[in-house]
Motif scaffolding. Sequence first.
Motif, mmCIF file in Angstrom:
data_model
loop_
_atom_site.group_PDB
_atom_site.id
_atom_site.type_symbol
_atom_site.label_atom_id
_atom_site.label_comp_id
_atom_site.label_asym_id
_atom_site.label_seq_id
_atom_site.Cartn_x
_atom_site.Cartn_y
_atom_site.Cartn_z
ATOM 1 N N GLY A 205 -48.147 -59.391 -15.246
ATOM 2 C CA GLY A 205 -47.812 -60.492 -14.354
ATOM 3 C C GLY A 205 -49.064 -61.235 -13.936
ATOM 4 O O GLY A 205 -50.168 -60.940 -14.395
ATOM 5 N N VAL A 206 -48.880 -62.197 -13.057
ATOM 6 C CA VAL A 206 -49.990 -63.005 -12.541
ATOM 7 C C VAL A 206 -50.063 -62.795 -11.031
ATOM 8 O O VAL A 206 -49.217 -63.286 -10.291
ATOM 9 N N ALA A 207 -51.065 -62.043 -10.603
ATOM 10 C CA ALA A 207 -51.217 -61.716 -9.180
ATOM 11 C C ALA A 207 -52.148 -62.719 -8.511
ATOM 12 O O ALA A 207 -53.257 -62.382 -8.088
ATOM 13 N N ASN A 208 -51.695 -63.976 -8.433
ATOM 14 C CA ASN A 208 -52.542 -64.981 -7.788
ATOM 15 C C ASN A 208 -52.124 -65.255 -6.340
ATOM 16 O O ASN A 208 -52.968 -65.345 -5.459
ATOM 17 N N TYR A 209 -50.831 -65.389 -6.082
ATOM 18 C CA TYR A 209 -50.384 -65.704 -4.726
ATOM 19 C C TYR A 209 -49.211 -64.825 -4.315
ATOM 20 O O TYR A 209 -48.437 -64.357 -5.157
ATOM 21 N N LEU A 210 -49.109 -64.623 -3.010
ATOM 22 C CA LEU A 210 -47.980 -63.929 -2.407
ATOM 23 C C LEU A 210 -47.307 -64.901 -1.449
ATOM 24 O O LEU A 210 -47.981 -65.545 -0.635
ATOM 25 N N HIS A 211 -45.981 -65.021 -1.529
ATOM 26 C CA HIS A 211 -45.243 -65.974 -0.690
ATOM 27 C C HIS A 211 -44.342 -65.200 0.275
ATOM 28 O O HIS A 211 -43.404 -64.524 -0.162
ATOM 29 N N VAL A 212 -44.645 -65.291 1.559
ATOM 30 C CA VAL A 212 -43.874 -64.574 2.574
ATOM 31 C C VAL A 212 -43.613 -65.490 3.761
ATOM 32 O O VAL A 212 -44.399 -66.383 4.068
ATOM 33 N N GLN A 213 -42.501 -65.236 4.446
ATOM 34 C CA GLN A 213 -42.154 -66.017 5.628
ATOM 35 C C GLN A 213 -42.958 -65.544 6.842
ATOM 36 O O GLN A 213 -43.468 -64.419 6.877
ATOM 37 N N GLY A 214 -43.032 -66.399 7.838
ATOM 38 C CA GLY A 214 -43.852 -66.121 9.002
ATOM 39 C C GLY A 214 -43.421 -64.901 9.793
ATOM 40 O O GLY A 214 -44.252 -64.279 10.471
ATOM 41 N N PRO A 233 -52.256 -71.390 3.595
ATOM 42 C CA PRO A 233 -51.449 -72.620 3.565
ATOM 43 C C PRO A 233 -49.955 -72.303 3.572
ATOM 44 O O PRO A 233 -49.534 -71.224 3.147
ATOM 45 N N VAL A 234 -49.171 -73.233 4.060
ATOM 46 C CA VAL A 234 -47.717 -73.088 4.092
ATOM 47 C C VAL A 234 -47.111 -74.021 3.057
ATOM 48 O O VAL A 234 -47.454 -75.204 2.985
ATOM 49 N N ILE A 235 -46.226 -73.462 2.223
ATOM 50 C CA ILE A 235 -45.521 -74.269 1.229
ATOM 51 C C ILE A 235 -44.030 -74.246 1.562
ATOM 52 O O ILE A 235 -43.557 -73.371 2.292
ATOM 53 N N ARG A 236 -43.326 -75.222 1.037
ATOM 54 C CA ARG A 236 -41.876 -75.269 1.243
ATOM 55 C C ARG A 236 -41.178 -75.086 -0.097
ATOM 56 O O ARG A 236 -41.396 -75.836 -1.048
ATOM 57 N N ARG A 237 -40.351 -74.047 -0.170
ATOM 58 C CA ARG A 237 -39.569 -73.796 -1.371
ATOM 59 C C ARG A 237 -38.503 -74.877 -1.544
ATOM 60 O O ARG A 237 -38.175 -75.617 -0.606
ATOM 61 N N ARG A 238 -37.941 -74.960 -2.738
ATOM 62 C CA ARG A 238 -36.847 -75.903 -2.979
ATOM 63 C C ARG A 238 -35.661 -75.632 -2.066
ATOM 64 O O ARG A 238 -34.876 -76.535 -1.765
ATOM 65 N N SER A 239 -35.521 -74.372 -1.646
ATOM 66 C CA SER A 239 -34.424 -74.001 -0.756
ATOM 67 C C SER A 239 -34.608 -74.543 0.660
ATOM 68 O O SER A 239 -33.695 -74.480 1.481
ATOM 69 N N GLY A 240 -35.817 -75.068 0.955
ATOM 70 C CA GLY A 240 -36.121 -75.546 2.287
ATOM 71 C C GLY A 240 -36.812 -74.524 3.167
ATOM 72 O O GLY A 240 -37.172 -74.826 4.309
ATOM 73 N N PHE A 244 -45.788 -68.725 3.836
ATOM 74 C CA PHE A 244 -47.222 -68.670 3.646
ATOM 75 C C PHE A 244 -47.505 -68.428 2.166
ATOM 76 O O PHE A 244 -46.817 -67.631 1.512
ATOM 77 N N GLU A 245 -48.517 -69.112 1.632
ATOM 78 C CA GLU A 245 -48.965 -68.862 0.262
ATOM 79 C C GLU A 245 -50.346 -68.202 0.368
ATOM 80 O O GLU A 245 -51.378 -68.868 0.448
ATOM 81 N N ALA A 246 -50.343 -66.869 0.382
ATOM 82 C CA ALA A 246 -51.556 -66.088 0.588
ATOM 83 C C ALA A 246 -52.197 -65.747 -0.753
ATOM 84 O O ALA A 246 -51.537 -65.205 -1.643
ATOM 85 N N ASP A 247 -53.481 -66.065 -0.895
ATOM 86 C CA ASP A 247 -54.206 -65.808 -2.132
ATOM 87 C C ASP A 247 -54.509 -64.317 -2.233
ATOM 88 O O ASP A 247 -55.259 -63.760 -1.419
ATOM 89 N N LEU A 248 -53.941 -63.658 -3.226
ATOM 90 C CA LEU A 248 -54.107 -62.222 -3.410
ATOM 91 C C LEU A 248 -55.519 -61.845 -3.853
ATOM 92 O O LEU A 248 -55.897 -60.681 -3.794
#
Length: 338
Positions: A205-214, A233-240, A244-248
Amino acid sequence: MNVRQDVRDASADPFGERSGQQLCVHRQILGARFRFESTSEALMQLVETAYAGLPPQQLPMAGPEFRIDLRLLPRQSRADHAEPPPVQAQSGAGLLSGVMDASNYVVLSPAQRRGLVVASQDMLSRPYHLRYELIEFAVFTLAARGIGLVPLHGACVGRQGRGILLLGASGSGKSTLALHCLLQGLDFLAEDAVFVQPESLLATGVANYLHVQGDVLRLVEDGPARHWIGGSPVIRRRSGVDKFEADLRAGHGRLAKAPLELVGAVFVCSQPAEDPAILLSPVSAGDIAARLHVDQPYAATQPGWHRFGQRLTHIGVHELRRGRHPRDSVNALLSLLQ
């Protein structure tokens, strides 16, 4: 250059084949060598942001080389704050494509191991969408088709070369569980996309970012880790949903340096366990194939799926329900890695 000269140049080179000095970078991704080329420093920097500093993830057999050309087009009239259209996938004549609009798309030739990523300048202000939906789309699709990997929507963690595949619907808690596995010392392979050799069950896999809610921050007891996630940084998924987009690669926890051999798979369930002392329950062998097919509809259509399902059924699949604290779920996974 005047307007008349611009018109003559466009007529002489309508396909943009004489695009000028190319920048080039090589990266080892998913067990294969990728060559990225572009005249745009901004696009090449985005490639570096996505793939620099990752473990090599070398598979036993020598992987092929893939080439991806990235092209930057002039800015569109779309307002910067507008979300780009969702990608529409198409295929034909041996080509695969993903199209947002006329200025943002991907064209892939798996047989030639080549890809073209086209983006407009305004997409540079949407680096998450550009990276995740166009560049990673190209990388993941070429690698899966070119190496013969089964592409899965899921996460994977492990220890000492052994891995557990985490499956389940969006919102079930896979990313949160993967985060706590990382914080408790397990090797982190991937959070959102896992690619498996069906015969060997080696996962990469590609362990670059982890995406978790606040809301995960309240359960992160380690101060530096909480600061790392909360400052991301905070990103918004297509789901709305905002995440957080945390750099692993920031140094919190261990990234798996090599592919992990799967010793089990777990369907992560959002429902609490009836007995907090018993979080894991085996999925019967007769139900595994159906549950996998429902959970992974795209992967189920790909070559190698049947053998992958056979091998996974042989090693065993469990369902994991929530305990009182995420560390309880991590301990349950550790019991499968013994």
